[in-house]
Design a protein around this motif. Structure first.
Motif, PDB file in Angstrom:
ATOM      1  N   TRP A  30     -17.133  19.248 -13.485  1.00  0.00           N
ATOM      2  CA  TRP A  30     -16.704  20.585 -13.893  1.00  0.00           C
ATOM      3  C   TRP A  30     -15.538  20.517 -14.881  1.00  0.00           C
ATOM      4  CZ3 TRP A  30     -20.375  23.705 -12.702  1.00  0.00           C
ATOM      5  CH2 TRP A  30     -21.115  23.518 -11.530  1.00  0.00           C
ATOM      6  N   GLY A  31     -15.187  19.317 -15.266  1.00  0.00           N
ATOM      7  CA  GLY A  31     -14.103  19.163 -16.228  1.00  0.00           C
ATOM      8  C   GLY A  31     -12.716  19.193 -15.609  1.00  0.00           C
ATOM      9  N   ARG A  32     -12.642  19.059 -14.299  1.00  0.00           N
ATOM     10  CA  ARG A  32     -11.346  19.107 -13.616  1.00  0.00           C
ATOM     11  C   ARG A  32     -10.848  17.689 -13.351  1.00  0.00           C
ATOM     12  NH1 ARG A  32     -12.191  22.017  -8.211  1.00  0.00           N
ATOM     13  NH2 ARG A  32     -13.629  20.287  -7.990  1.00  0.00           N
ATOM     14  N   PRO A  33      -9.543  17.475 -13.439  1.00  0.00           N
ATOM     15  CA  PRO A  33      -9.023  16.137 -13.114  1.00  0.00           C
ATOM     16  C   PRO A  33      -9.420  15.703 -11.708  1.00  0.00           C
ATOM     17  CG  PRO A  33      -7.313  17.501 -14.111  1.00  0.00           C
ATOM     18  CD  PRO A  33      -8.481  18.405 -13.842  1.00  0.00           C
ATOM     19  N   VAL A  34      -9.774  14.445 -11.570  1.00  0.00           N
ATOM     20  CA  VAL A  34     -10.169  13.929 -10.257  1.00  0.00           C
ATOM     21  C   VAL A  34      -8.939  13.419  -9.512  1.00  0.00           C
ATOM     22  CG1 VAL A  34     -12.430  13.280 -11.149  1.00  0.00           C
ATOM     23  CG2 VAL A  34     -10.598  11.571 -11.071  1.00  0.00           C
ATOM     24  N   ALA A  35      -9.145  13.120  -8.255  1.00  0.00           N
ATOM     25  CA  ALA A  35      -8.052  12.602  -7.435  1.00  0.00           C
ATOM     26  C   ALA A  35      -7.742  11.159  -7.822  1.00  0.00           C
ATOM     27  CB  ALA A  35      -8.430  12.675  -5.958  1.00  0.00           C
ATOM     28  N   TYR A  36      -6.465  10.859  -7.835  1.00  0.00           N
ATOM     29  CA  TYR A  36      -5.978   9.515  -8.188  1.00  0.00           C
ATOM     30  C   TYR A  36      -5.180   9.009  -6.989  1.00  0.00           C
ATOM     31  CZ  TYR A  36      -3.709   5.883 -11.077  1.00  0.00           C
ATOM     32  OH  TYR A  36      -3.262   4.709 -11.610  1.00  0.00           O
ATOM     33  N   ILE A  37      -5.602   7.892  -6.450  1.00  0.00           N
ATOM     34  CA  ILE A  37      -5.008   7.377  -5.218  1.00  0.00           C
ATOM     35  C   ILE A  37      -4.171   6.145  -5.544  1.00  0.00           C
ATOM     36  CG2 ILE A  37      -5.500   6.437  -2.935  1.00  0.00           C
ATOM     37  CD1 ILE A  37      -8.343   7.987  -3.498  1.00  0.00           C
ATOM     38  N   VAL A  38      -2.912   6.246  -5.217  1.00  0.00           N
ATOM     39  CA  VAL A  38      -1.995   5.125  -5.435  1.00  0.00           C
ATOM     40  C   VAL A  38      -1.468   4.719  -4.068  1.00  0.00           C
ATOM     41  CG1 VAL A  38       0.082   4.327  -6.603  1.00  0.00           C
ATOM     42  CG2 VAL A  38      -1.350   6.078  -7.681  1.00  0.00           C
ATOM     43  N   LYS A  39      -1.835   3.553  -3.636  1.00  0.00           N
ATOM     44  CA  LYS A  39      -1.336   3.132  -2.325  1.00  0.00           C
ATOM     45  C   LYS A  39      -1.361   1.623  -2.198  1.00  0.00           C
ATOM     46  CE  LYS A  39      -5.559   3.262   0.498  1.00  0.00           C
ATOM     47  NZ  LYS A  39      -5.493   1.919   1.072  1.00  0.00           N
ATOM     48  N   ASP A  40      -0.566   1.149  -1.286  1.00  0.00           N
ATOM     49  CA  ASP A  40      -0.542  -0.279  -0.993  1.00  0.00           C
ATOM     50  C   ASP A  40      -0.139  -0.431   0.472  1.00  0.00           C
ATOM     51  OD1 ASP A  40      -0.763  -2.968  -1.295  1.00  0.00           O
ATOM     52  OD2 ASP A  40       0.736  -3.153  -2.877  1.00  0.00           O
ATOM     53  N   TRP A  41      -0.208  -1.639   0.940  1.00  0.00           N
ATOM     54  CA  TRP A  41       0.144  -1.904   2.331  1.00  0.00           C
ATOM     55  C   TRP A  41       1.570  -2.424   2.408  1.00  0.00           C
ATOM     56  CZ3 TRP A  41      -3.403   0.086   5.376  1.00  0.00           C
ATOM     57  CH2 TRP A  41      -4.732   0.146   4.945  1.00  0.00           C
ATOM     58  N   HIS A  42       2.324  -1.909   3.354  1.00  0.00           N
ATOM     59  CA  HIS A  42       3.675  -2.383   3.626  1.00  0.00           C
ATOM     60  C   HIS A  42       3.597  -3.750   4.312  1.00  0.00           C
ATOM     61  CE1 HIS A  42       7.564  -2.515   5.801  1.00  0.00           C
ATOM     62  NE2 HIS A  42       8.013  -1.779   4.796  1.00  0.00           N
ATOM     63  N   ALA A  43       4.663  -4.534   4.177  1.00  0.00           N
ATOM     64  CA  ALA A  43       4.672  -5.855   4.809  1.00  0.00           C
ATOM     65  C   ALA A  43       4.426  -5.748   6.310  1.00  0.00           C
ATOM     66  CB  ALA A  43       6.015  -6.538   4.543  1.00  0.00           C
ATOM     67  N   HIS A  44       4.969  -4.697   6.919  1.00  0.00           N
ATOM     68  CA  HIS A  44       4.748  -4.547   8.360  1.00  0.00           C
ATOM     69  C   HIS A  44       3.292  -4.204   8.660  1.00  0.00           C
ATOM     70  CE1 HIS A  44       6.081  -3.957  12.496  1.00  0.00           C
ATOM     71  NE2 HIS A  44       5.216  -2.956  12.545  1.00  0.00           N
ATOM     72  N   ASP A  45       2.638  -3.451   7.762  1.00  0.00           N
ATOM     73  CA  ASP A  45       1.205  -3.173   7.946  1.00  0.00           C
ATOM     74  C   ASP A  45       0.422  -4.482   8.005  1.00  0.00           C
ATOM     75  OD1 ASP A  45       1.545  -0.390   7.814  1.00  0.00           O
ATOM     76  OD2 ASP A  45       1.252  -0.351   5.638  1.00  0.00           O
ATOM     77  N   ARG A  46       0.762  -5.381   7.109  1.00  0.00           N
ATOM     78  CA  ARG A  46       0.030  -6.653   7.050  1.00  0.00           C
ATOM     79  C   ARG A  46       0.258  -7.456   8.330  1.00  0.00           C
ATOM     80  NH1 ARG A  46      -0.795  -7.797   1.136  1.00  0.00           N
ATOM     81  NH2 ARG A  46      -0.040  -5.922   0.117  1.00  0.00           N
ATOM     82  N   TYR A  47       1.501  -7.477   8.746  1.00  0.00           N
ATOM     83  CA  TYR A  47       1.821  -8.197   9.979  1.00  0.00           C
ATOM     84  C   TYR A  47       1.093  -7.576  11.170  1.00  0.00           C
ATOM     85  CZ  TYR A  47       4.450  -9.342  14.176  1.00  0.00           C
ATOM     86  OH  TYR A  47       4.779  -9.711  15.452  1.00  0.00           O
TER      87      TYR A  47
END
Lengths: 608, 351
Positions: free
Chosen positions: A484-501
């Motif tokens: 429809w010509g509308r901007p799409v969602a842009y996802i910026v994320k990463d995992w925190h060091a504690h998430d990995r642990y």
């Protein structure tokens, strides 16, 4: 033209018919309020409701993960790559989600969509319907002042953890209501969640014999276990009028996770909450309609603009407007509304928090090949779960900030194509790559592979809280647009060091269940274990658990929504999908979204 | 006269909204129709879905399902069109079946649609009559050129085994290539298939099935490159041509498809390594890519629902069900239990 005058004014306009929208709509319809639900996707009926006597959901593996399609989206680096999707997931070329792999490397992904169909993600999900633990609601206060949290060098856990503005006890009656009205089977004993309102589960069906290894493993490790609560009815369900087959065990098939249920036994919000009220005069449902923006006058949203199935634009009004089209798309809709009107943008996002603190789950697990062979095509999504890793004792022992639910997957790899297309891959963006590239799986080699895996693969998964970070966010993409010509969602994320642990700890715990389950003494080989951050597209992985981005709270400078999920600076705008969550909870989120939606529904019924 | 059915407006709109409604002008769907960017279909999502070939449940014969409901949709939004009808070989070519307006909230949407019942396992050609002018279906990617040079739109129904895209030699060449990938050329596989096919009532089944070691996979490929994955038609045309050339060089005394089994084993290994002596890389750069494509299609065709053209008579599933049994002889892949009659035994699911 034979135009019929259709109403355009309602007490409540709900955008989205899934777990966030349907429960409150159900309550408000019963309370006599006029309710309109606008749903982007189609209405696909189960057999018993379809005038043709057949359902648009099929037991056909090519419906769950269909033919190959090619990404042709401009301005992403994976244009030209293949992808596969269900028939009720969007065409990525029409409406991609884009995530940032790294600066300058934006990629389209099928991750982060639930389903575009009446019932939303509850049509395709595996149905795991766990409550969060009481601790999940107070991770801010639990972690305040702790000095034993590992792998948190910058103190982000203590800084960013938040208590929910409601407690488990406040939500508990709504959990019970959701479990009863949605239709869930399972067992209560050994769950680390109080069932003060009494138990309403239907009895579970038989377990798949392969799950015996999980029983043995959990018992050997002293993990109290219970039958995984699943949104599948096993007995006639009085609230929705659904009937089970003469043999209720017929509900157990391999066509569960990622399949709509042609029999309507899986408790989607459509068959459980909305279809029974379909003929009420105060309930209108317009599907195949995409909402493009909200229009406000001051603090009131006074128009909801949508495109009908032919692409013509219409507007409706509601005394109350509820946005519940899955967290990413809800945030996007609010941002698009702000794009059209700067005053709307200032009201919805005065502190830059809209889209921030986007969350999914830390998830992963372990898998093993078990002795013997079992018919996994006769299964539901999971048989056994444990809250062992959700207790304070476990959390403190391992220096974690929060806990997790652990359960086995019974229906994975249950059918030949699901086995092949996930060989070496577990995520939606890379299905088939492993099988296509593994040239050893040919002739005798393929036979050995089938002998070694078919009916013998068992996995255990964990679902845990992700550390909320402001920089994990949803935005509007600067150059990629939808059909429809509308901007799409842009996802910026990463995992925190504690998430990995945390994922490492829980993956080892999951692996231990299989090690002990295989031989009782902890020596059974585990073929793989780990957290999702290890995968090639680990930044994209969302598990269809789309949370945060418009969190609720008690401080308008620290949240987007108030305790009733009302946008702080609007009088009549609510957000009730997973976007409201300030923390992700240590379990699959759907039941909590449903319970909260019932809670907001009660609030609205009083207000209107 | 073939009666036309008119399903609910919502039935048709469930397809129109997602696949047809849009405002974009970018040609993001060229892969699906293998067409030019100026072609309208390059802006339509999954145009292969039209006409819609859907399950039909006959209340009079609930345990049999011999027809598909085929729905034709014409998108007349923004056009000044008075009448649209469809005519095709599924009925008398003299019969014009009018398409009816599809409404949303009582308003005409500009979409027109109708539905007919067509027996399974068939292929048909058709065209629209737009204000009496014969017109190709502007959405459908499938077209057929007749002996007189005229082009018509085409569709096929579930389980169709009529060759559509591949030529006879291509069918023959794909036989050993796909059979090499599948487990049915093993000793146990061959024994199973022989016994399985021998047990079947061939008269009742019909004559169009090919009882081969690839369990109908080549037919699946023929259908998937005709419709869902039309974008891979070129891969098969070029790569098979090169494979034929390579085999002719290596085995000049026989037809490529009749080359010894070892020749295909060798070729398979070379395709996998990307180093195929005699291969014309200027015509097809990555032989390994073709092999990966072939592997995915072969496995999918062997083990997906037979309506898709492969897994003929459910032989792929039956092989697994027969091979994997418990100590009491009970199968450990009871695929029939979940599926519709007459293919499966579910008392509830209708397909």
């Amino acid at each position: 033209m034979n135009a019929v005058s259709e109403p355009d004014q309602f007490d409540v306009v709900v955008i989205g018919s899934g777990a966030g929208g349907a429960p409150l709509a159900h309550s408000l319809i019963l309370a006599g309020k006029s309710v309109l639900i606008l749903e982007k996707g189609p209405l696909i009926e189960p057999q018993y409701r379809d005038p043709r006597g057949v359902s648009g959901f099929k037991r056909d593996e090519l419906f769950a993960t269909g033919p190959e399609k090619i990404i042709r989206v401009p301005n992403v680096t994976n244009t030209g790559k293949a992808y596969y999707s269900s028939h009720v997931e969007p065409d990525l070329n029409d409406e991609p989600h884009v995530y940032r792999e790294q600066l300058g490397d934006d990629r389209a992904t099928i991750e982060g969509y639930t389903a575009q169909v009446v019932g939303g993600g509850t049509q395709l999900y595996g149905g795991v319907s766990l409550r969060f633990t009481p601790l999940d609601f107070r991770l801010g206060s639990f972690n305040a002042g702790r000095t034993d949290i590992l792998h948190d060098p910058d103190g982000s856990v203590r800084r960013e953890a938040r208590d929910w503005p409601i407690s488990y006890d406040e939500l508990e009656p709504y959990y019970a209501r959701a479990e009863r009205l949605v239709g869930i089977n399972g067992t209560h004993e050994n769950q680390a969640k109080p069932f003060r309102s009494g138990g309403t589960y239907q009895p579970p069906l038989s377990t798949n014999p392969i799950s015996r290894f999980v029983e043995v493993g959990m018992d050997a490790l002293g993990m109290p276990r219970y039958r995984t609560p699943l949104a599948v009815i096993t007995r006639d369900h009085e609230p929705s009028g659904r009937r089970v087959p003469a043999d209720p065990e017929q509900a157990r098939t391999g066509y569960v996770n990622r399949y709509g249920d042609p029999l309507g036994l899986k408790s989607s919000t459509w068959v459980s909450l909305l279809a029974p009220l379909r003929d009420r005069p105060n309930f209108a449902l317009r599907y195949n309609c995409v909402v493009t923006r909200l229009e406000a006058q001051g603090s009131r949203v006074n128009k909801v603009w949508y495109l009908d199935p032919a692409g013509s634009e219409h507007a409706v009004t509601g005394k109350v407007v509820v946005v519940a089209c899955s967290a990413i798309e809800s945030v996007r809709l609010l941002m698009l509304s702000g794009l059209a009107d700067s005053r709307f943008a200032e009201r919805i996002n005065p502190h830059g928090l809209l889209g921030a603190y986007f969350l999914t789950h830390c998830f992963g697990g372990a898998h093993a090949t078990v002795p013997g062979r079992y018919d996994k095509s006769v299964s539901l999504d999971s048989d056994w779960a444990t809250d062992f890793a959700g207790t304070e004792a476990f959390i403190r022992e391992h220096g974690l900030w929060a806990g997790a639910a652990i359960y086995n997957n019974t229906s994975d790899h249950a059918l030949p194509l699901s086995l092949g297309r996930t060989h070496g891959n577990q995520d939606l963006d890379t299905v088939w790559n492993g099988f296509a590239s593994d040239l050893r799986l040919t002739g005798e080699g393929l036979l050995r592979y089938l002998d070694g895996t078919f009916g013998r693969s068992l996995s255990v998964s964990f679902m845990a809280n992700q550390v909320p970070l402001r920089e994990n966010r949803v935005e509007l993409h600067s150059s990629v647009t939808d059909k429809w010509g509308r901007p799409v969602a842009y996802i910026v994320k990463d995992w925190h060091a504690h998430d990995r642990y945390l994922m490492d700890v829980l993956a080892r715990t999951s692996a231990d269940i299989l090690r002990y389950g295989g031989d009782g003494i902890g020596h059974h080989p585990v073929e793989g274990f780990g957290g999702v951050y290890n995968s090639d597209n680990g930044r994209a992985r969302i598990a269809n658990h789309i949370l945060g981005g418009a969190r609720f709270g008690t401080d308008p400078t620290d949240s987007v929504l108030d305790v009733h999920c009302r946008a702080w600076n609007f009088d009549n705008l609510y957000v009730t999908d997973g976007a409201f969550m300030p923390t992700a909870g240590g379990a699959n989120p759907t039941l909590t979204i449903q319970a909260n939606s019932f809670r907001v529904g009660d609030h609205l019924a009083e207000r209107l | 006269m073939l009666p036309a059915l008119q399903f609910s407006d919502d039935y048709y709109l469930n397809y129109c909204a997602k696949y047809l409604a849009r405002r974009n002008t970018e040609a993001r769907h060229t892969y699906g129709c293998a067409c030019e960017t100026s072609d309208r279909r390059a802006r339509i999502s999954e145009c292969w879905r039209f006409p819609i070939v859907d399950t039909h449940h006959d209340l009079a014969e609930p345990t049999r399902s011999t027809t598909n409901a085929v729905s034709f949709i014409y998108d007349a939004r923004g056009c000044s069109v008075s009448t649209v009808a469809v005519t095709g070989t599924f009925a008398s070519l003299h019969q014009r079946i009018p398409l009816q307006p599809v409404r949303f909230l009582g308003r005409e949407t500009g979409y027109l649609a109708t539905t007919v019942l067509v027996p399974k396992k068939q292929v048909h050609i058709y065209q629209f009559l737009v204000d009496d002018t014969p017109t190709l279906d502007p959405i459908n990617i499938q077209r057929a050129t007749l002996d007189n040079g005229r082009i018509w739109s085409r569709f096929f129904t579930d389980g169709c085994a009529v060759p559509l895209m591949l030529e006879r030699w291509e069918f023959q060449l794909l036989g050993p290539l796909t059979a090499h990938i599948l487990p049915f050329r093993t000793q146990t596989g061959e024994l199973f298939l022989k016994q399985y096919y021998d047990r079947l009532d061939r008269h009742a089944i019909g004559s169009q099935y090919r009882f081969d070691q690839a369990v109908g996979v080549v037919n699946f490929i023929d259908k998937v490159i005709a419709r869902e994955e039309r974008h891979h038609y070129g891969d098969y045309r070029v790569a098979l041509s090169l494979i034929r050339d390579v085999l002719r060089q290596r085995h000049p005394g026989c037809e490529p498809a009749d080359a010894p089994r070892e020749a295909f084993v060798e070729l398979y290994e070379q395709l996998g390594s990307g180093d195929v002596p005699g291969w014309d890389y200027s015509r097809y750069h990555e032989p390994r890519y073709f092999l990966q494509l072939l592997r995915r299609h072969t496995y999918t065709g062997a083990f997906s629902h037979p309506r898709n053209g492969g897994n003929v008579l459910a032989a792929g599933w039956a092989f697994l069900a027969d091979r994997y049994r418990d100590a009491d002889g009970n199968t450990l892949f009871d695929w029939e239990r979940a599926l519709e009659s007459p293919l499966g035994t579910s008392p509830d699911y209708r397909g």
